[in-house]
Design a protein around this motif. Sequence first.
Motif, PDB file in Angstrom:
ATOM      1  N   ILE A 197    -112.792  34.583   6.575  1.00 14.61           N
ATOM      2  CA  ILE A 197    -113.811  35.189   7.418  1.00 14.61           C
ATOM      3  C   ILE A 197    -113.146  35.881   8.606  1.00 14.61           C
ATOM      4  N   LYS A 198    -113.363  37.179   8.707  1.00 13.00           N
ATOM      5  CA  LYS A 198    -112.762  37.953   9.798  1.00 13.00           C
ATOM      6  C   LYS A 198    -113.678  38.053  11.012  1.00 13.00           C
ATOM      7  N   ALA A 199    -114.985  38.004  10.804  1.00  9.69           N
ATOM      8  CA  ALA A 199    -115.931  38.130  11.916  1.00  9.69           C
ATOM      9  C   ALA A 199    -115.834  36.923  12.846  1.00  9.69           C
ATOM     10  N   PRO A 200    -116.025  37.132  14.154  1.00 11.36           N
ATOM     11  CA  PRO A 200    -116.115  35.982  15.068  1.00 11.36           C
ATOM     12  C   PRO A 200    -117.197  35.024  14.579  1.00 11.36           C
ATOM     13  N   THR A 201    -116.850  33.748  14.506  1.00 13.65           N
ATOM     14  CA  THR A 201    -117.731  32.775  13.857  1.00 13.65           C
ATOM     15  C   THR A 201    -118.037  31.609  14.781  1.00 13.65           C
ATOM     16  N   LEU A 202    -119.321  31.306  14.905  1.00 16.93           N
ATOM     17  CA  LEU A 202    -119.777  30.120  15.620  1.00 16.93           C
ATOM     18  C   LEU A 202    -120.422  29.172  14.614  1.00 16.93           C
ATOM     19  N   VAL A 203    -119.955  27.933  14.582  1.00 18.01           N
ATOM     20  CA  VAL A 203    -120.591  26.901  13.762  1.00 18.01           C
ATOM     21  C   VAL A 203    -121.221  25.878  14.694  1.00 18.01           C
ATOM     22  N   ILE A 204    -122.524  25.677  14.531  1.00 15.84           N
ATOM     23  CA  ILE A 204    -123.264  24.660  15.288  1.00 15.84           C
ATOM     24  C   ILE A 204    -123.615  23.552  14.309  1.00 15.84           C
ATOM     25  N   TRP A 205    -123.251  22.329  14.649  1.00 14.25           N
ATOM     26  CA  TRP A 205    -123.333  21.242  13.659  1.00 14.25           C
ATOM     27  C   TRP A 205    -124.073  20.047  14.227  1.00 14.25           C
ATOM     28  N   GLY A 206    -125.158  19.652  13.567  1.00 15.22           N
ATOM     29  CA  GLY A 206    -125.858  18.427  13.921  1.00 15.22           C
ATOM     30  C   GLY A 206    -125.045  17.231  13.467  1.00 15.22           C
ATOM     31  N   GLU A 207    -124.665  16.394  14.404  1.00 12.44           N
ATOM     32  CA  GLU A 207    -123.732  15.299  14.131  1.00 12.44           C
ATOM     33  C   GLU A 207    -124.272  14.297  13.110  1.00 12.44           C
ATOM     34  N   LYS A 208    -125.587  14.099  13.073  1.00  7.00           N
ATOM     35  CA  LYS A 208    -126.183  13.086  12.207  1.00  7.00           C
ATOM     36  C   LYS A 208    -126.727  13.675  10.908  1.00  7.00           C
ATOM     37  N   ASP A 209    -126.052  14.677  10.398  1.00  8.80           N
ATOM     38  CA  ASP A 209    -126.436  15.267   9.114  1.00  8.80           C
ATOM     39  C   ASP A 209    -126.260  14.229   8.011  1.00  8.80           C
ATOM     40  N   LYS A 210    -127.337  13.917   7.292  1.00  7.07           N
ATOM     41  CA  LYS A 210    -127.238  12.885   6.253  1.00  7.07           C
ATOM     42  C   LYS A 210    -126.774  13.445   4.917  1.00  7.07           C
ATOM     43  N   TYR A 211    -126.543  14.750   4.860  1.00  4.86           N
ATOM     44  CA  TYR A 211    -126.103  15.365   3.613  1.00  4.86           C
ATOM     45  C   TYR A 211    -124.650  15.827   3.642  1.00  4.86           C
ATOM     46  N   LEU A 212    -124.094  16.015   4.831  1.00  5.94           N
ATOM     47  CA  LEU A 212    -122.765  16.602   4.958  1.00  5.94           C
ATOM     48  C   LEU A 212    -121.897  15.789   5.907  1.00  5.94           C
ATOM     49  N   VAL A 213    -120.671  15.521   5.497  1.00  3.70           N
ATOM     50  CA  VAL A 213    -119.758  14.748   6.344  1.00  3.70           C
ATOM     51  C   VAL A 213    -119.228  15.617   7.482  1.00  3.70           C
ATOM     52  N   PRO A 214    -118.872  15.003   8.628  1.00  2.90           N
ATOM     53  CA  PRO A 214    -118.395  15.763   9.793  1.00  2.90           C
ATOM     54  C   PRO A 214    -117.143  16.587   9.516  1.00  2.90           C
ATOM     55  N   GLU A 215    -116.312  16.133   8.567  1.00  2.00           N
ATOM     56  CA  GLU A 215    -115.073  16.854   8.257  1.00  2.00           C
ATOM     57  C   GLU A 215    -115.338  18.280   7.782  1.00  2.00           C
ATOM     58  N   LEU A 216    -116.524  18.511   7.256  1.00  4.24           N
ATOM     59  CA  LEU A 216    -116.862  19.859   6.795  1.00  4.24           C
ATOM     60  C   LEU A 216    -117.001  20.828   7.959  1.00  4.24           C
TER      61      LEU A 216
END
Length: 343
Positions: free
Chosen positions: A280-299
């Motif tokens: 990904i070349k575009a400037p990227t912001l990822v906002i992550w809900g810490e208590k996601d029950k479907y995805l581990v934080p390492e993602l």
Amino acid sequence: MNKLKVELAITFALSVFYGVLFLFRSMYEMFRTGKKLFKVNKRKEPPRCLRDPSLGKHVYVELKEVKLHYVTNGNSQNPLMVLIHGFPDFWFSWRNQLKEFCKDYWVVAIDMRGYGESEKPEGIRAYQVSKIEDDIKQLLNALGRKSGVIVGHDWGGCVAWSLAAHYPEIVEQLIIMNAPHPRNFEETLHSNLHQFFKSWYIFFFQLPLVPELDFCAKDLAVFDKEFCSDGRSICSEEEIEAYKYYFSQPGAFTPPINFYRAAIGWLRKDLQEEYDGFRIKAPTLVIWGEKDKYLVPELATGCARYTDNYTLRIIENASHWVHLDHAEEVNKHMWSFLKKQRK
């Protein structure tokens, strides 16, 4: 036996396993309550919140394959911001952002094909990510734009990642909410047992008809459960009823579930070939809900390996639906990122 056949065999076995669990659970529930488990009440009129004029104007556009519905807010002379929802969702997911960013942006929240008021093509192959990418490209052309800010949550985030990788010229800035970079997800799914078990529903969704029945159980009670975080509802009763209105329509769940069916390995090119060069070349912001029950934080942290300009903001006590249950904080992080890119 090559890798693809092994994955096919594992997927089939797990699909059957989860299908059997569903069967026994359903039989027990019907025996216990004596009620029709899969009865969905008819909803003829949409709740008022879906026609709230402060959210914007409803528009339909004819593309090559489908007619898309979207809601637009703000001055069409302003920079473009396209909002792509996830599963099971529709344009209404972005109600907080439609109101917030219309001050400086021309905000367009779409119903992806198969959702809401957009057309719903038949068949699994109609829901491959490449098809959705092409819809977004055509939409930009219809709007008279060559590029814009692309924002995606969940499945919409997966589409946004892929769009930014394959067509970097149309993505000025990329904002992702609780959706892993596709390559990172594939690697983590194979190496992280915790994520593998969190992803059980992907295998369950490969079954025909059974997942649709599961979503319809107890008059779409899935939405009451999904929009609940730490024992509190993150949506009002009327807002939840908006989701139930759209998904109570006949056949409403099959196209969204087909996104998962189309994504499984044997319907795509070899995964290595597909994701090679997926940077990904575009400037990227990822906002992550810490208590996601479907995805581990390492993602969330792992996405940095595939981006040239990466910003991560983790929101504590936020669920998978981070833009709904912490809208103010999400909007604050978005403004900070966007203003920084303008300098």
